[in-house]
Structures are given as structure tokens and as C-alpha cells.
Design a protein around this motif. Structure first.
Motif, PDB file in Angstrom:
ATOM      1  N   LEU A 188      26.594  40.154  55.236  1.00 42.79           N
ATOM      2  CA  LEU A 188      27.820  40.446  54.500  1.00 42.79           C
ATOM      3  C   LEU A 188      28.741  39.238  54.412  1.00 42.79           C
ATOM      4  CD1 LEU A 188      28.566  43.980  55.961  1.00 42.79           C
ATOM      5  CD2 LEU A 188      28.057  43.478  53.554  1.00 42.79           C
ATOM      6  N   VAL A 189      28.732  38.402  55.434  1.00 41.10           N
ATOM      7  CA  VAL A 189      29.635  37.252  55.443  1.00 41.10           C
ATOM      8  C   VAL A 189      29.196  36.196  54.435  1.00 41.10           C
ATOM      9  CG1 VAL A 189      28.511  35.790  57.190  1.00 41.10           C
ATOM     10  CG2 VAL A 189      31.014  35.830  57.019  1.00 41.10           C
ATOM     11  N   LEU A 190      27.978  36.290  53.930  1.00 38.97           N
ATOM     12  CA  LEU A 190      27.514  35.346  52.917  1.00 38.97           C
ATOM     13  C   LEU A 190      28.075  35.679  51.536  1.00 38.97           C
ATOM     14  CD1 LEU A 190      25.510  34.818  55.258  1.00 38.97           C
ATOM     15  CD2 LEU A 190      23.711  34.551  53.551  1.00 38.97           C
ATOM     16  N   GLY A 191      28.435  36.941  51.316  1.00 41.97           N
ATOM     17  CA  GLY A 191      28.841  37.379  49.988  1.00 41.97           C
ATOM     18  C   GLY A 191      30.340  37.463  49.804  1.00 41.97           C
ATOM     19  N   ALA A 192      30.731  38.159  48.739  1.00 42.83           N
ATOM     20  CA  ALA A 192      32.148  38.284  48.387  1.00 42.83           C
ATOM     21  C   ALA A 192      32.907  39.005  49.497  1.00 42.83           C
ATOM     22  CB  ALA A 192      32.289  39.046  47.077  1.00 42.83           C
ATOM     23  N   PRO A 193      34.040  38.474  49.951  1.00 37.13           N
ATOM     24  CA  PRO A 193      34.812  39.139  51.007  1.00 37.13           C
ATOM     25  C   PRO A 193      35.225  40.562  50.652  1.00 37.13           C
ATOM     26  CG  PRO A 193      35.539  36.878  50.746  1.00 37.13           C
ATOM     27  CD  PRO A 193      34.581  37.152  49.623  1.00 37.13           C
TER      28      PRO A 193
END
Length: 259
Positions: A197-202
Motif C-alpha cells: 500500500l505504501v507504494l501507491g497513492a496515499p
């Protein structure tokens, strides 16, 4: 009526899942690795693509020849799936030049040091410091620690705003590499979130956090549950669409970088 000897005899050991891999040449000349799985639960030959790559599933009665023929027949479909979601590259010292974080590809610089770690510079670039002799496992461990620290920083910013409206707080929050889910809430109150999740849009990451927190109010996905989500995250449908479009790539990137 079954005989006594049959009733007392040992039951046959169920067939186990068998795995191996094979190389497949696509129409454009590229070679990819396909995981071949012989699964006793399978009812038909099936080809799928996930963050772990291509997978060919065979029932017990299917021959290897029929499996190979099925794979050849679906080469175009397989190439289209790979092209649509991109090919994730593994982490390599001095070779990897950018890393995904919060929906952006950040430039990556390599430096030498006594221990492996990743830091974010003031200009947004990342620096990966490691000994010259550091192996893949040490690099992957350092990158995972960096991603976990970044994810916890995001959660720490968002969580205080949602806690007052909850019947109780999560027992703890764990970051995991999850194969299909984005998050889950265990019966003991442990909240699990996918590290990718931290790789994608916040905004998408925050939606998953809100979604799982709302399960502290309603354990199901009833209309009342979605009303709680809507009250806290009105744009949750946009986040759902984001995962539909980019979710597989996020998981594939994390798997390639840390596996």
C-alpha cells in the motif's frame, strides 16, 4: 455395506500439489518463466497472472503435453496481461535506479557504508547505502525496513483523526506482504495491512486503513458498514477503482523487490 477390512484399512494419502517451472517464448521473442502446478483440486487447465508471475494449473489427469498446448494457444493473452500490468524488476545494487513510494517513482542513488539502509533526501531522491559485499537478502531486508517505516509514518498521521469515533482501538497494526487482500481485521483486534500500500497513492492507502477500522464497528460488509466508511472516506469508490487499475502492479513491484 463396506467390508470390515475396508473400514479398518488405512485411507489413501491425498495427492499433494506438485510444482515446477518452464520457459515460454512469447510472440515478440521474450522468454518468461511460468510456474506449472499440478493441483488435485483443479477441475480444468487454467492460466493466470498475478504479482508472482504466470501460473499454469493442471488437474491430476491432464498430461504435460495438453498443458503445453494450452500454454501455446494462450501466448497472446499472456503477453497482453504482462504488457497491461508491466514487468516488475528485482532489486539489484547499482542497477536499480528508481523505487516506487506513495504513487511516485523516486530516483535512487547507491552509496557505500558499513550497514545496509535506505534514506530519503531533502529533494525527494532516495539513497541506498550498503557494503560493497552486501547480498540480495541484506538489501531486501533494508528496503523492507524502509518501506515499513514510511508506512507507519503515514498511519501515524492518519490514525488519530479516526480513533475518537471507534468503539475500541486496534490491538496492534501489522504490515505484511499479502497475496490477495489489502487488509484484514483479526478477531483479537489486530489490524493487518498490505505493505505494498505504501507504494501507491496515499489516498488509497488511507481508504484501506479506514475500511479495516470500520470493521471494529461492524464486522460484516452490510449497508451500515458502508455508511460508516462513507462518513469517513467519501471518495472510497475512487480508491476502489484505483486498486482495480493499479493494484496488481503494486503487489508485483513489492514482490519483485523483496522476494
Amino acid at each position: 455395506m463396506p467390508s470390515l477390512s475396508r473400514l479398518l484399512s488405512r485411507s489413501a494419502k491425498p495427492a499433494s500439489i506438485q510444482r515446477d517451472s518452464l520457459r515460454l517464448t512469447l510472440e515478440d521473442g521474450r522468454e518468461i518463466e511460468v510456474l506449472r502446478v499440478r493441483d488435485p483440486r483443479a477441475r480444468r487447465i487454467r492460466l493466470s497472472v498475478s504479482e508472482r508471475g504466470a501460473r499454469l494449473t493442471l488437474p491430476l489427469r491432464a498430461s504435460l503435453v495438453s498443458g503445453d498446448a494450452f500454454l501455446q494457444q494462450h501466448r497472446a493473452w499472456l503477453a497482453a496481461q504482462i504488457a497491461a500490468h508491466g514487468e516488475a524488476a528485482p532489486l539489484q545494487r547499482g542497477v536499480t535506479t528508481q523505487l516506487p513510494l506513495r504513487g511516485v517513482l523516486h530516483p535512487l542513488h547507491w552509496g557505500s557504508g558499513r550497514f545496509s539502509h535506505v534514506r530519503m533526501d531533502d529533494d525527494g531522491a532516495l539513497t541506498f547505502v550498503s557494503p560493497e559485499h552486501a547480498g540480495p537478502a541484506a538489501l531486501q531486508r533494508a528496503l523492507r525496513e524502509f518501506y515499513e517505516a514510511q508506512a507507519r509514518a503515514d498511519i501515524g498521521r492518519w490514525l488519530p483523526a479516526y480513533l475518537p469515533g471507534l468503539p475500541r482501538t486496534p490491538r496492534r497494526i501489522c504490515l505484511k506482504v499479502m497475496s490477495s487482500q489489502w487488509g484484514s481485521l483479526a478477531p483479537d483486534g489486530t489490524l493487518n495491512l498490505d505493505l505494498s500500500l505504501v507504494l501507491g497513492a496515499p489516498s488509497a492507502f488511507e481508504y484501506v486503513l479506514v475500511h479495516e477500522l470500520c470493521h471494529l464497528i461492524h464486522a460484516d460488509h452490510s449497508r451500515r458498514f458502508w455508511s460508516e466508511v462513507e462518513a469517513r472516506c467519501p471518495a472510497w469508490r475512487d480508491a476502489r477503482d484505483y486498486f482495480r487499475d493499479h493494484g496488481r502492479r503494486l503487489k508485483a513491484d513489492l514482490h519483485a523487490l523483496l522476494a
